[in-house]
Design a protein around this motif. Structure first.
Motif, PDB file in Angstrom:
ATOM      1  N   CYS A  17      -5.200   2.795   0.589  1.00  0.00           N
ATOM      2  CA  CYS A  17      -4.568   3.952  -0.044  1.00  0.00           C
ATOM      3  C   CYS A  17      -5.518   5.158   0.025  1.00  0.00           C
ATOM      4  O   CYS A  17      -6.585   5.134  -0.596  1.00  0.00           O
ATOM      5  CB  CYS A  17      -4.248   3.640  -1.507  1.00  0.00           C
ATOM      6  N   MET A  19      -5.391   7.891  -1.475  1.00  0.00           N
ATOM      7  CA  MET A  19      -5.622   8.453  -2.821  1.00  0.00           C
ATOM      8  C   MET A  19      -6.728   7.666  -3.533  1.00  0.00           C
ATOM      9  O   MET A  19      -7.546   8.233  -4.256  1.00  0.00           O
ATOM     10  CB  MET A  19      -4.308   8.361  -3.607  1.00  0.00           C
ATOM     11  N   LYS A  20      -6.729   6.369  -3.297  1.00  0.00           N
ATOM     12  CA  LYS A  20      -7.759   5.510  -3.884  1.00  0.00           C
ATOM     13  C   LYS A  20      -9.134   5.901  -3.327  1.00  0.00           C
ATOM     14  O   LYS A  20     -10.140   5.878  -4.036  1.00  0.00           O
ATOM     15  CB  LYS A  20      -7.428   4.059  -3.512  1.00  0.00           C
ATOM     16  N   TRP A  23     -10.217   9.002  -5.223  1.00  0.00           N
ATOM     17  CA  TRP A  23     -10.723   8.725  -6.575  1.00  0.00           C
ATOM     18  C   TRP A  23     -12.055   7.983  -6.534  1.00  0.00           C
ATOM     19  O   TRP A  23     -12.911   8.164  -7.385  1.00  0.00           O
ATOM     20  CB  TRP A  23      -9.719   7.876  -7.367  1.00  0.00           C
ATOM     21  N   PRO A 229      -0.419  11.178  -4.718  1.00  0.00           N
ATOM     22  CA  PRO A 229      -0.300   9.711  -4.693  1.00  0.00           C
ATOM     23  C   PRO A 229       1.078   9.263  -4.218  1.00  0.00           C
ATOM     24  O   PRO A 229       2.068   9.961  -4.459  1.00  0.00           O
ATOM     25  CB  PRO A 229      -0.523   9.314  -6.158  1.00  0.00           C
ATOM     26  N   SER A 230       1.122   8.124  -3.538  1.00  0.00           N
ATOM     27  CA  SER A 230       2.435   7.610  -3.122  1.00  0.00           C
ATOM     28  C   SER A 230       2.583   6.181  -3.631  1.00  0.00           C
ATOM     29  O   SER A 230       1.642   5.373  -3.551  1.00  0.00           O
ATOM     30  CB  SER A 230       2.587   7.679  -1.604  1.00  0.00           C
ATOM     31  N   LYS A 232       3.294   2.383  -4.151  1.00  0.00           N
ATOM     32  CA  LYS A 232       3.248   1.208  -3.286  1.00  0.00           C
ATOM     33  C   LYS A 232       2.962  -0.022  -4.158  1.00  0.00           C
ATOM     34  O   LYS A 232       2.496   0.142  -5.313  1.00  0.00           O
ATOM     35  CB  LYS A 232       2.202   1.387  -2.178  1.00  0.00           C
ATOM     36  N   ILE A 234       0.585  -2.127  -4.439  1.00  0.00           N
ATOM     37  CA  ILE A 234      -0.763  -2.324  -5.007  1.00  0.00           C
ATOM     38  C   ILE A 234      -1.033  -1.418  -6.219  1.00  0.00           C
ATOM     39  O   ILE A 234      -1.997  -1.625  -6.936  1.00  0.00           O
ATOM     40  CB  ILE A 234      -1.883  -2.135  -3.956  1.00  0.00           C
ATOM     41  N   CYS A 235      -0.182  -0.421  -6.435  1.00  0.00           N
ATOM     42  CA  CYS A 235      -0.432   0.518  -7.557  1.00  0.00           C
ATOM     43  C   CYS A 235      -0.484  -0.206  -8.904  1.00  0.00           C
ATOM     44  O   CYS A 235      -1.258   0.174  -9.783  1.00  0.00           O
ATOM     45  CB  CYS A 235       0.648   1.591  -7.613  1.00  0.00           C
ATOM     46  N   CYS A 238      -3.964  -1.218  -9.780  1.00  0.00           N
ATOM     47  CA  CYS A 238      -5.013  -0.280  -9.367  1.00  0.00           C
ATOM     48  C   CYS A 238      -5.675   0.377 -10.583  1.00  0.00           C
ATOM     49  O   CYS A 238      -4.991   0.819 -11.511  1.00  0.00           O
ATOM     50  CB  CYS A 238      -4.389   0.787  -8.462  1.00  0.00           C
ATOM     51  N   PHE A 240      -6.882   3.199 -10.813  1.00  0.00           N
ATOM     52  CA  PHE A 240      -6.619   4.638 -10.898  1.00  0.00           C
ATOM     53  C   PHE A 240      -5.182   4.978 -11.289  1.00  0.00           C
ATOM     54  O   PHE A 240      -4.806   6.156 -11.272  1.00  0.00           O
ATOM     55  CB  PHE A 240      -6.979   5.302  -9.560  1.00  0.00           C
ATOM     56  N   LEU A 241      -4.399   3.962 -11.627  1.00  0.00           N
ATOM     57  CA  LEU A 241      -2.991   4.212 -11.974  1.00  0.00           C
ATOM     58  C   LEU A 241      -2.838   5.290 -13.064  1.00  0.00           C
ATOM     59  O   LEU A 241      -2.005   6.190 -12.912  1.00  0.00           O
ATOM     60  CB  LEU A 241      -2.314   2.895 -12.387  1.00  0.00           C
ATOM     61  N   CYS A 244      -3.114   8.638 -11.370  1.00  0.00           N
ATOM     62  CA  CYS A 244      -2.003   8.963 -10.468  1.00  0.00           C
ATOM     63  C   CYS A 244      -0.718   9.229 -11.244  1.00  0.00           C
ATOM     64  O   CYS A 244       0.117  10.036 -10.813  1.00  0.00           O
ATOM     65  CB  CYS A 244      -1.792   7.840  -9.464  1.00  0.00           C
ATOM     66  N   PHE A 250       5.210  10.982  -8.550  1.00  0.00           N
ATOM     67  CA  PHE A 250       4.680   9.633  -8.310  1.00  0.00           C
ATOM     68  C   PHE A 250       5.207   8.685  -9.386  1.00  0.00           C
ATOM     69  O   PHE A 250       5.640   7.568  -9.090  1.00  0.00           O
ATOM     70  CB  PHE A 250       3.149   9.660  -8.324  1.00  0.00           C
TER      71      PHE A 250
HETATM   72  S1  SF4 Z   1      -2.314   4.029  -8.222  1.00  0.00           S
HETATM   73 FE1  SF4 Z   1      -1.434   3.741  -6.181  1.00  0.00          FE
HETATM   74  S2  SF4 Z   1      -1.453   5.788  -5.255  1.00  0.00           S
HETATM   75 FE2  SF4 Z   1      -2.862   5.818  -6.999  1.00  0.00          FE
HETATM   76  S3  SF4 Z   1      -4.842   5.363  -6.114  1.00  0.00           S
HETATM   77 FE3  SF4 Z   1      -3.996   3.456  -6.839  1.00  0.00          FE
HETATM   78  S4  SF4 Z   1      -2.981   2.558  -5.078  1.00  0.00           S
HETATM   79 FE4  SF4 Z   1      -3.319   4.710  -4.615  1.00  0.00          FE
END
Ligand code: SF4
Length: 263
Positions: A17, A19-20, A23, A229-230, A232, A234-235, A238, A240-241, A244, A250
């Motif tokens: 990702c 975006m990941k 971050w 962010p898009s 998916k 794995i979000c 994650c 960083f959710l 995002c 998003f």
């Molecule tokens: S939440 Fe999703 S879009 Fe945001 S950094 Fe994590 S994987 Fe990427």
């Protein structure tokens, strides 16, 4: 200006990702959200012991008892949900290290270790490729063996080594440092001590190198400030959710994705 550097971890995060990647490496707000993971702690603890065990200039960890004692001394508890969970993992780590050392010492010694936990660098033009390699051995016939430990794995396969981004990067790094040498890649699945070795062809590595350079240029030239962010799969897991989710479109895309996954 200093040339940017990319490692297999950085590239893997970008591929998972972009975006990941932002971050993790570019936006300081990301650091506040990174949580310790038990599997990283487990892996790091084991790596410390194996580094000491294989270091030819270090005789402090050379028996099963010394290896287990070293594991206990360097045990990292970050990321475990409770002391009980950490103790259970330590018990598993003790068994695993004991089995590893016993089996390693029972094998005929046909190689000497040249490096442990060593970082290599190579200038690929637009960026520097860096990689930290668990172990490098040299066999009696001069063949070099790159060894990578997978602490969470029970098994590995030829296909995995062939497609492993980090192993291919390590091949590039070592072939450039030791030209003319035969170079093998080996993955050791530490949970069972199963290992598989592979020697990629020069053609395959050249192909990998070209694609790696293309991808590296894409990463270093990308405008991450413009990135959104898009959603998916794995979000959901994650770190960083929360960051995002501040992006409204998003948040609504992610909730649509969750509905689809649940249906
Ligand atoms: S939440 Fe999703 S879009 Fe945001 S950094 Fe994590 S994987 Fe990427």
């Amino acid at each position: 200006m200093r040339k940017p550097s990319l490692s297999p971890s950085k590239i893997s995060i970008y591929l998972a990702c972009p975006m990941k990647y932002r971050w993790t490496y570019l936006d300081p707000r990301g650091k506040l959200f990174i949580r310790s993971k038990p599997y990283y702690s487990f892996g790091s603890s084991l790596h410390v012991v194996l580094q000491r065990f294989h270091d030819e200039g270090d005789v402090g960890v050379s028996t099963v008892e010394e290896a287990v004692a070293k594991l206990e001394e360097s045990w990292i508890t970050a990321g475990y949900s409770s002391p009980e969970e950490a103790a259970e993992a330590l018990a598993e780590g003790r068994e695993l290290i004991a089995q590893y050392v016993e089996e390693y010492q029972a094998r005929p010694a046909t190689a000497k270790t040249l490096h442990v936990e060593k970082q290599f660098r190579d200038d690929l033009g637009e960026f520097i490729l860096i990689g930290r390699i668990d172990r490098i051995d040299e066999h009696e016939d001069g063949t070099i063996e790159i060894v990578d430990y997978k602490s969470g794995r029970e098994e590995t396969s030829l296909e995995e080594i062939q497609n492993d981004l980090a192993m291919n990067c390590y091949q590039l790094l070592i072939r450039s440092k030791m030209p003319g040498k035969r170079v093998l890649s080996t993955i050791v699945a530490l949970r069972t001590n199963q290992s598989v070795s592979f020697e990629p062809s020069t053609e395959d590595l050249n192909w990998f190198r070209q694609n790696l350079i293309q991808l590296g240029v894409e990463i270093i030239e990308r405008d991450f400030d413009e990135l959104r962010p898009s959603a998916k799969p794995i979000c959901a897991n994650c770190d960083f959710l929360p960051l995002c989710l501040r992006d409204e479109s998003f948040a609504s895309d992610l909730s649509e994705l969750e509905k689809v996954e649940q249906s």
